[in-house]
Design an enzyme around this catalytic site. Structure first.
Site, PDB file in Angstrom:
ATOM      1  N   LYS A 108     -10.971 -35.342  54.963  1.00 55.26           N
ATOM      2  CA  LYS A 108     -10.027 -34.126  55.036  1.00 55.26           C
ATOM      3  C   LYS A 108     -10.346 -34.464  57.017  1.00 55.26           C
ATOM      4  CE  LYS A 108      -8.860 -34.442  50.705  1.00 55.26           C
ATOM      5  NZ  LYS A 108      -9.753 -34.992  50.046  1.00 55.26           N
TER       6      LYS A 108
HETATM    7  C1  LIG Z   1      -5.551 -33.448  46.328  1.00 54.61           C
HETATM    8  C2  LIG Z   1      -6.746 -33.446  46.082  1.00 54.61           C
HETATM    9  N1  LIG Z   1      -7.148 -31.779  45.337  1.00 54.61           N
HETATM   10  C3  LIG Z   1      -8.750 -31.766  45.193  1.00 54.61           C
HETATM   11  C4  LIG Z   1      -9.664 -32.098  45.807  1.00 54.61           C
HETATM   12  C5  LIG Z   1     -11.226 -31.984  45.925  1.00 54.61           C
HETATM   13  O1  LIG Z   1     -11.952 -31.640  46.779  1.00 54.61           O
HETATM   14  P1  LIG Z   1     -12.904 -31.602  47.314  1.00 54.61           P
HETATM   15  O2  LIG Z   1     -13.411 -33.185  47.042  1.00 54.61           O
HETATM   16  O3  LIG Z   1     -13.483 -30.812  48.358  1.00 54.61           O
HETATM   17  O4  LIG Z   1     -13.835 -30.668  45.935  1.00 54.61           O
HETATM   18  C6  LIG Z   1      -9.077 -33.662  46.024  1.00 54.61           C
HETATM   19  C7  LIG Z   1     -10.281 -34.395  47.044  1.00 54.61           C
HETATM   20  O5  LIG Z   1      -9.894 -35.906  47.638  1.00 54.61           O
HETATM   21  C8  LIG Z   1      -7.818 -33.580  46.550  1.00 54.61           C
HETATM   22  O6  LIG Z   1      -7.540 -35.083  47.412  1.00 54.61           O
END
Ligand SMILES: Cc1ncc(COP(=O)(O)O)c(C=O)c1O
Length: 384
Positions: free
Chosen positions: A187
């Site tokens: 990210k």
């Molecule tokens: C659109 C979206 N939502 C939620 C998530 C979940 O994030 P995390 O990996 O921090 O749990 C991601 C992770 O890639 C994502 O791309």
């Protein structure tokens, strides 16, 4: 002639400063590794970044989304409207609570949820709308909040890609109901793994705090510090998804740098756009919407005209030491969602069209102009 690169260019790579590494080493030496003062400081800094709104850090955005759904009181049999062109986490957390993710189709140009189709998807069981700012481009929020107001729904924005994204000159996270950001290393900024929830509602904050730490009514810092009272009560069977001080040490530095890093991401995105201006017979790029926006530059997706070429393209890039990723396969095409909720191929034509043609190219702060030129030349060579 393609330039030679002697190392692999990945799809994403975090940039961690020496100062950050020193700070992490300091935490390791401090004797306090779990949630503590640094996490409090990270939350305060995030609060400033988000215009004074309340911020709660998590071990991941997934955990933050899950806790947010619990906080709005999502129950078995309820429905949440969302997009299918997203990562599994978005809908998994809805399903985990026994609710149904109701997938609404996307716009073919922005790849974001089509707000014009949301009203028709609302039923008496709908409790929330969960839009995703895909790739870092804001969804059209005004009509979504209007529908939410009319239908008495909460909006939980999956802002995993949207650190630094703006909608009509307002930063995502500085307004609206609930926003959830991810600090995964792919990210715009990272804390190793991690995420945060931004919101105003005090009653929802209380539930989220309990959900984040075993349903215990006091934080560990409150219980283990010198002046603490070590007794506590459990008021709810909560989960364990707090952020550690090791993660917060990384996050504090990344937050200071995120705007600078985003500037470069936007510069590199603009370079891709210029370089591929004449390629529309082969692929299209994410279209810019008709409202004022700032893209976070989290991903750079291209959408092929001819879906049969995507795998050849990704293999070609791999042979040339370049990473790429087909983000995302629409969730309604996965086994679990078809078996559990009856979704099938053909339900969401736009998401399926884009999902079978999309590929994201390398985009990150440390990508050099020379490396990007190599990616651009390689992409052009494939089509020649
Ligand atoms: C659109 C979206 N939502 C939620 C998530 C979940 O994030 P995390 O990996 O921090 O749990 C991601 C992770 O890639 C994502 O791309």
């Amino acid at each position: 002639m393609l330039q030679k690169v002697d190392k692999f260019i990945p799809i994403a790579k975090p940039s961690i400063s020496e100062e950050t590494i020193d700070e992490v080493v300091g935490v390791l030496r401090s004797g306090w590794l779990a949630t503590g003062q640094l996490t409090q400081k990270f939350e305060e800094n995030l609060k400033k970044y988000f215009g004074g709104r309340s911020v709660m850090t998590f071990s991941s955005a997934t955990a933050g989304l899950h806790a947010s759904l619990m906080a709005i009181g999502l129950k078995m049999g309820d429905e949440v409207i969302t997009t299918s062109l997203t990562f599994a986490a978005t809908a998994n957390v809805i399903a985990m609570l026994g609710a149904k993710p109701v997938f609404v189709d996307i716009e073919l140009d922005t790849f974001n949820i089509d707000h014009n189709k949301i009203m028709a998807a609302c039923t008496s069981r709908t409790k929330a709308i969960m839009p995703v700012h895909y790739a870092g481009l804001s969804v059209h929020l005004d009509p979504i909040y209007e529908i939410a107001k009319k239908k008495n729904l909460r909006v939980i924005e999956d802002a995993a890609h949207a650190m630094g994204t703006c909608y009509k000159n307002r930063k995502i996270g500085t307004f609206g109901d609930i926003q959830v950001f991810s600090f995964h290393p792919i990210k715009n900024m990272t804390s190793g793994e991690g995420g945060c929830v931004v919101l105003d509602s005090e009653s929802e904050q209380k539930i989220i705090a309990l959900q984040r730490f075993h349903g215990i009514d006091r934080s560990i810092w409150d219980r283990f510090s010198k002046t603490a009272n070590c007794y506590y009560d459990v008021v709810f069977p909560g989960f364990k998804s707090n952020m550690s001080d090791i993660q917060s040490a990384i996050g504090i530095h990344q937050l200071k740098e995120v705007e600078t890093m985003n500037e470069r991401r936007r510069y590199l995105s603009a370079r891709y756009r210029t370089a591929f201006e004449d390629m529309s017979d082969e692929f299209v790029m994410q279209e810019t919407p008709r409202f004022d926006f700032v893209h976070s530059g989290n991903l750079f997706p291209i959408c092929f005209q001819d879906e049969t070429r995507r795998d050849f393209f990704m293999n070609f890039l791999k042979e040339k030491s370049i990473g790429s990723i087909p983000y995302y396969t629409p969730l309604h095409l996965f086994n679990y969602y078809q078996k559990t909720f009856g979704y099938k191929k053909g339900d969401l034509p736009n998401a399926e069209y884009v999902g079978s043609r999309i590929v994201c190219l390398p985009l990150y702060y440390a990508l050099t102009d020379a490396e990007q030129d190599y990616v651009i030349d390689t992409v052009r060579k494939f089509f020649r």
